[in-house]
Design a protein around this motif. Structure first.
Motif, short mmCIF file in Angstrom:
data_model
loop_
_atom_site.label_atom_id
_atom_site.label_comp_id
_atom_site.label_asym_id
_atom_site.label_seq_id
_atom_site.Cartn_x
_atom_site.Cartn_y
_atom_site.Cartn_z
N VAL A 264 4.77 -45.26 17.32
CA VAL A 264 6.06 -45.38 16.62
C VAL A 264 6.40 -44.01 16.01
N VAL A 265 7.58 -43.50 16.33
CA VAL A 265 8.00 -42.20 15.81
C VAL A 265 9.36 -42.35 15.14
N SER A 266 9.53 -41.69 14.00
CA SER A 266 10.78 -41.73 13.25
C SER A 266 11.46 -40.38 13.36
N LEU A 267 12.74 -40.40 13.77
CA LEU A 267 13.54 -39.18 13.91
C LEU A 267 14.50 -39.07 12.73
N VAL A 268 14.71 -37.89 12.26
CA VAL A 268 15.68 -37.63 11.20
C VAL A 268 16.76 -36.72 11.77
N VAL A 269 17.98 -37.25 11.85
CA VAL A 269 19.11 -36.50 12.40
C VAL A 269 19.91 -35.94 11.24
N GLU A 270 20.00 -34.64 11.13
CA GLU A 270 20.71 -34.01 10.03
C GLU A 270 22.18 -34.42 10.02
N GLU A 271 22.73 -34.52 8.81
CA GLU A 271 24.14 -34.87 8.67
C GLU A 271 25.00 -33.84 9.39
N GLY A 272 25.98 -34.32 10.15
CA GLY A 272 26.88 -33.44 10.89
C GLY A 272 26.48 -33.25 12.34
N ARG A 273 25.22 -33.59 12.67
CA ARG A 273 24.79 -33.48 14.07
C ARG A 273 25.07 -34.79 14.79
N SER A 274 25.26 -34.70 16.08
CA SER A 274 25.51 -35.90 16.89
C SER A 274 24.21 -36.66 17.09
#
Length: 338
Positions: A264-274
């Motif tokens: 199980v891996v958790s991704l963090v997508v920065e605000e403003g990125r698609s």
């Protein structure tokens, strides 16, 4: 005042030394399911007891549906259905006997009380134990009885303190499903430290820490404080493939990530990125090393992260809280200096 609960600078000090609630200003909208979060000892239960008039505030005011709370406010208590933490009931009574006693205390006529009790016993799943003494009931069955008691007088406000504490998975699911059903025509306050419960049923949340309300707003507002959006991926593949996936992500992952387990891996997508572009790149990396996607969940852990961030921010700004507190004027002190 269009609020189910409203407090203005409520403070409660016990014995002149223990500050249980400190300058609490809180608004719970009508019709909300309000999650009352905070670590043990944060002041949640004391706040609820102030609303019920079981404690007298040292300072400030509290209102329920616009009516002032207080020791003598029986009309306010009549509008609240309380489920206390780990409820204790007369052990020698049977469920119907206890609910009948509660109904009499609420002055519900017998022609209304009897069928309502029967319906509630069926609704909370206690039919099979109606001939047992309350002292022989399990923790889950006792909680169900407490839920029935809180609903007996049909109050517009439910206050449930740790409603899932100590319950097995089936009983916990029952309590949470019931909240979803009851929210249609009531305001519900759920005080708990179990973040998963808040995430599942609440639309508004308040966070207490060391007697202070450090956040109050919608769930979306609390999660927006993180400044990013999270995606959790559950993967399947051989041990070698998962090892290669970890190496590939460490080298070329376009987003911050952390492993929550072997697969199980958790991704963090920065605000403003698609999010779509970032996710597509990660899935392509996983495909290239022979790892399949079993499940995907958006926002997993956001509530926990936002909650922990709030506590950390509050602990790092202790003196700033004092600077923001109300200050006496010369008029308050009679113009004298001490």
């Amino acid at each position: 005042m269009d609020a189910a609960i409203h407090t203005e600078h409520v403070t409660k000090v016990f014995g002149g030394v223990v500050i249980a609630v400190n300058d609490l200003s809180l608004t719970v909208p009508k019709g909300a399911v309000f999650g009352f979060l905070g670590p043990n000892g944060a002041g949640k239960t004391t706040t609820l007891r102030l609303l019920l008039g079981l404690h007298r505030p040292s300072a400030g005011r509290a209102f329920v549906f616009g009516r002032p709370c207080g020791i003598d406010a029986a009309d306010v208590r009549g509008m609240i259905g309380l489920l206390p933490t780990n409820p204790k009931f007369p052990s020698h009574l049977k469920p119907f006997e206890y609910l009948n006693l509660v109904g009499k205390l609420h002055r519900i006529p017998a022609e209304v009380r009897m069928p309502r009790i029967a319906a509630l016993i069926r609704a909370v799943g206690l039919l099979s134990v109606t001939d047992q003494r309350i002292g022989t009931l399990s923790t889950g069955e006792t909680t169900r009885l407490g839920i029935a008691a809180s609903l007996l007088a049909d109050p517009p406000l439910l206050v449930w303190d740790e409603p899932t504490a100590g319950l097995d998975p089936a009983a916990r699911r029952f309590a949470l499903d019931l909240i979803q059903e009851l929210r249609q025509d009531r305001t519900i306050v759920v005080a708990t430290h179990i973040l998963a419960d808040i995430d599942r049923v609440c639309d508004h949340v308040g966070v207490m820490h060391e007697g202070r309300m450090i956040f109050c707003g919608t769930m979306q507002e609390m999660k927006r404080r993180l400044g990013h959006d999270g995606i959790t991926l559950e993967l399947s593949g051989s041990r070698d493939a998962l090892r290669m996936a970890a190496e590939a992500l460490a080298e070329r992952c376009p987003s911050e990530h952390r492993w929550l387990g072997e697969n199980v891996v958790s991704l963090v997508v920065e605000e403003g990125r698609s999010r779509a572009v970032a996710l597509a790149a990660v899935l392509q990396l996983l495909h290239n090393v022979g790892v399949d996607l079993q499940a995907i969940q958006s926002g997993h852990g956001d509530t926990e992260s936002a909650y922990l961030n709030l506590l950390q921010e509050d602990m790092s700004h202790g003196f700033a809280r004092f600077q923001d507190s109300p200050r006496p004027t010369h008029a308050d002190c009679g113009g004298a200096t001490v």
